[in-house]
Design an enzyme around this catalytic site. Structure first.
Site, PDB file in Angstrom:
ATOM      1  N   SER A  78     -27.584  14.312 -23.760  1.00 19.11           N
ATOM      2  CA  SER A  78     -27.900  13.028 -23.129  1.00 19.11           C
ATOM      3  C   SER A  78     -27.279  13.013 -21.739  1.00 19.11           C
ATOM      4  CB  SER A  78     -27.337  11.890 -23.983  1.00 19.11           C
ATOM      5  OG  SER A  78     -27.735  10.631 -23.473  1.00 19.11           O
ATOM      6  N   TYR A  80     -25.385  10.516 -20.712  1.00 19.87           N
ATOM      7  CA  TYR A  80     -24.020  10.032 -20.954  1.00 19.87           C
ATOM      8  C   TYR A  80     -23.951   9.324 -22.298  1.00 19.87           C
ATOM      9  CZ  TYR A  80     -25.644   5.298 -19.743  1.00 19.87           C
ATOM     10  OH  TYR A  80     -26.303   4.095 -19.718  1.00 19.87           O
ATOM     11  N   THR A  83     -19.727   3.179 -23.596  1.00 23.02           N
ATOM     12  CA  THR A  83     -18.353   2.906 -24.050  1.00 23.02           C
ATOM     13  C   THR A  83     -18.244   1.607 -24.848  1.00 23.02           C
ATOM     14  OG1 THR A  83     -17.879   1.822 -21.935  1.00 23.02           O
ATOM     15  CG2 THR A  83     -17.329   4.158 -22.103  1.00 23.02           C
ATOM     16  N   GLY A  84     -19.369   1.047 -25.272  1.00 22.84           N
ATOM     17  CA  GLY A  84     -19.349  -0.223 -25.996  1.00 22.84           C
ATOM     18  C   GLY A  84     -19.161  -0.050 -27.498  1.00 22.84           C
ATOM     19  N   HIS A 173     -30.146  15.723 -17.411  1.00 26.86           N
ATOM     20  CA  HIS A 173     -30.956  14.545 -17.750  1.00 26.86           C
ATOM     21  C   HIS A 173     -31.695  14.696 -19.077  1.00 26.86           C
ATOM     22  CE1 HIS A 173     -34.029  11.320 -16.649  1.00 26.86           C
ATOM     23  NE2 HIS A 173     -32.866  10.729 -16.424  1.00 26.86           N
ATOM     24  N   LYS A 175     -32.648  14.641 -22.924  1.00 30.76           N
ATOM     25  CA  LYS A 175     -32.285  13.785 -24.066  1.00 30.76           C
ATOM     26  C   LYS A 175     -32.905  14.376 -25.330  1.00 30.76           C
ATOM     27  CE  LYS A 175     -32.104  11.290 -20.236  1.00 30.76           C
ATOM     28  NZ  LYS A 175     -32.234   9.886 -19.981  1.00 30.76           N
ATOM     29  N   ASP A 180     -29.472  18.863 -38.425  1.00 27.25           N
ATOM     30  CA  ASP A 180     -30.001  19.907 -39.315  1.00 27.25           C
ATOM     31  C   ASP A 180     -31.354  20.364 -38.772  1.00 27.25           C
ATOM     32  OD1 ASP A 180     -27.700  19.714 -40.795  1.00 27.25           O
ATOM     33  OD2 ASP A 180     -28.566  18.429 -42.333  1.00 27.25           O
TER      34      ASP A 180
END
Length: 513
Positions: A78, A80, A83-84, A173, A175, A180
């Site tokens: 990802s 980033y 942080t929530g 960038h 994602k 598995d």
């Protein structure tokens, strides 16, 4: 001749070339796209293994379930990790799963590999790194956190550009989220907005070991040329690896190219051998009746009706596969074919714009209205970015009108109160068909950054199966349902007013956002 010699460093190492005209290979239906396997591995699967998701909440719940049930590997790439509280819950799920694996009677073989961008993941005092350090400290043998640092941010440039602005030079960038043998492809990052009210796209490929192996190897390859996060929040390179911003740039890029192309080419060879073996077996003369019997008893997998092609774009390393395939798809789209193209950040490359304006297919382009742009309401210079996108959109629309292409090329703006828009990709409907047979889904935005600066990956999904085509069609319809058609009156609205300084600056900075 001398100009070709000057270009030689840019042309090597070679990227595979398309060895046949796309439409001359297999002109019927989905098979017309088999030319893509000249460039990348082709994974044939059953459409029953593909599930299209529609909402951020569904995406988030699936991530948690998949983490909790993973036994062998969790691989997440990802931009980033936020942080929530929602992001912390994901980290807690990882910790819980790793803890269970340690307590298992047999020795634990669960491995967690996380790839993020260095600059975005290091932003602020509390950041992606601080979120993940407890995992590294608790499970040092099982967890790897790699932070990709673009080789283009170095020297004086690296010293002078402040935090946040340094992200404009180049990013990791991609994602991809895999657990598995289950793979989620998306444009969504691991952040609370993407779990609640930022609309994106998501597809789950279930029980697809070859595809999971490919993306595991790809993330490993990028991880090997990235900085490794340590338990004390320092970073260091894998032993013997050239440093991305302290070492020789050309040597670093050559090594990175070699590592990534090894993954692509070895997977392509494996899939070709598998395809040849399967084809040879089917020619051996076992009747379709006996084949059905063995399928019923679980002896054989069902015949594939869906094909997955991973498309990688890493221009800093000289890898341009996604760009080549996208341009060829746009070039070869026939008259009366329809292409629905969407991007959260409408800033197409000149090549893509020229193809859209100069080819024969119909285009319906979905983009973010200023109010649902991810930068809307941002502080400082970033707050002007939605206006810059309006200016770029207006210029493109003016060009469409100048060429009298309004019927063939239509712009639509997504709006949904309280939401932002981040969906990207395309759906291709062949002439005379009400359902798409191909979609592109992943991280690229079709802009300059995606093509030239960042590391990107998406997949082309080609299917003959009507039920899956219907799923993709419904996904497209659902997104376009929340949009309005752009006309000249759109740009007369007060919310579309663009200040003079933004108009002057946009051409200078449009390649950075």
């Amino acid at each position: 001749r001398s100009s070709w010699l000057l270009l030689a460093p840019l042309l090597t190492p070679p990227v595979p070339v398309i060895t046949a005209s796309p439409c001359s290979l297999c002109p019927e239906g989905a098979h017309r796209f088999q030319w893509i396997r000249n460039l990348v591995p082709e994974f044939g699967i059953s459409s029953s293994h593909v599930k299209v998701l529609s909402s951020p909440a569904e995406f988030y719940e699936l991530l948690k379930v998949q983490i909790k049930t993973a036994q062998r590997r969790v691989v997440m790439a990802s931009l980033y990790l936020g942080t929530g509280l929602l992001e912390q819950e994901l980290v807690d799920c990882l910790e819980e799963t790793l803890e269970k694996s340690l307590q298992a009677k047999e020795s634990s073989n669960l491995r967690v590999s996380i790839l993020l961008d260095y600059t975005r993941g290091s932003r602020g005092r509390k950041n992606s790194r601080t979120m993940l350090i407890p995992l590294l400290q608790r499970f040092p043998e099982q967890v790897r956190v790699s932070l990709f640092h673009t080789p283009n941010l170095r020297g004086l440039l690296r010293l002078l550009i402040p935090e946040r602005f340094n992200e404009t030079i180049g990013l990791q960038h991609i994602k991809v989220y895999l657990f598995d043998d289950n793979v989620i492809l998306s444009g969504a990052n691991l952040s609370d907005l993407y779990f609640t009210n930022r609309q994106d796209r998501y597809v789950l490929l279930q029980d697809s070991p070859e595809i999971a192996d490919f993306f595991t190897e790809l993330v490993d390859a990028i991880g090997d040329v990235s900085l490794q996060l340590q338990q004390d929040d320092t970073v260091r390179m894998v032993e013997g690896m050239v440093h991305p911003y302290q070492g020789d740039k050309m040597a670093y890029c050559e090594i990175a190219n070699r590592r990534v192309m090894e993954v692509i080419n070895s997977a392509r060879t494996r899939q070709e051998l598998l395809h040849a073996k399967t084809f040879h077996s089917s020619q051996q003369g076992s009747s379709s009746l006996s084949q059905q019997g063995s399928q019923a008893s679980g002896g054989l997998k069902p015949e594939p009706d869906t094909w997955i092609y991973p498309l990688i774009q890493m221009k800093p390393f000289g890898i341009q596969i996604d760009e080549m395939v996208t341009e060829t798809l746009l070039t070869e789209a026939e008259r009366d074919a329809r292409i629905y193209l969407t991007t959260g950040y409408f800033n197409l490359t000149q090549a893509y714009m020229d193809l859209i304006l100069g080819t024969r297919a119909e285009y319906r382009i979905l983009l973010a209205s200023p109010e649902v742009n991810g930068f809307f309401g941002a502080k400082g210079v970033a707050g002007a970015i939605p206006a810059a996108y309006v200016y770029i959109e207006h210029q493109f629309y003016s060009e469409v009108c100048y060429l009298h292409q309004q019927e063939r090329v239509q712009l639509q703006e997504y709006f949904r109160a309280g939401w932002t828009f981040h969906a990207k990709g395309l759906w291709l409907y062949l002439a005379g068909s009400d359902l798409p047979c191909l979609t592109l889904i992943g991280s690229p935005n079709f802009g300059y950054r995606s093509v030239h600066r960042d590391l990107e990956a998406q997949v082309a999904i080609v299917t003959e199966n009507k039920a899956l085509q219907q799923q993709l069609h419904q996904e497209q319809e659902q997104l376009y349902l929340s949009s309005g058609v752009v006309s000249s009156s759109t740009f007369e609205q007060p919310s579309r007013y663009v200040k003079l300084w933004v108009k002057l600056v946009t051409p200078l900075i449009k390649n950075f956002f």
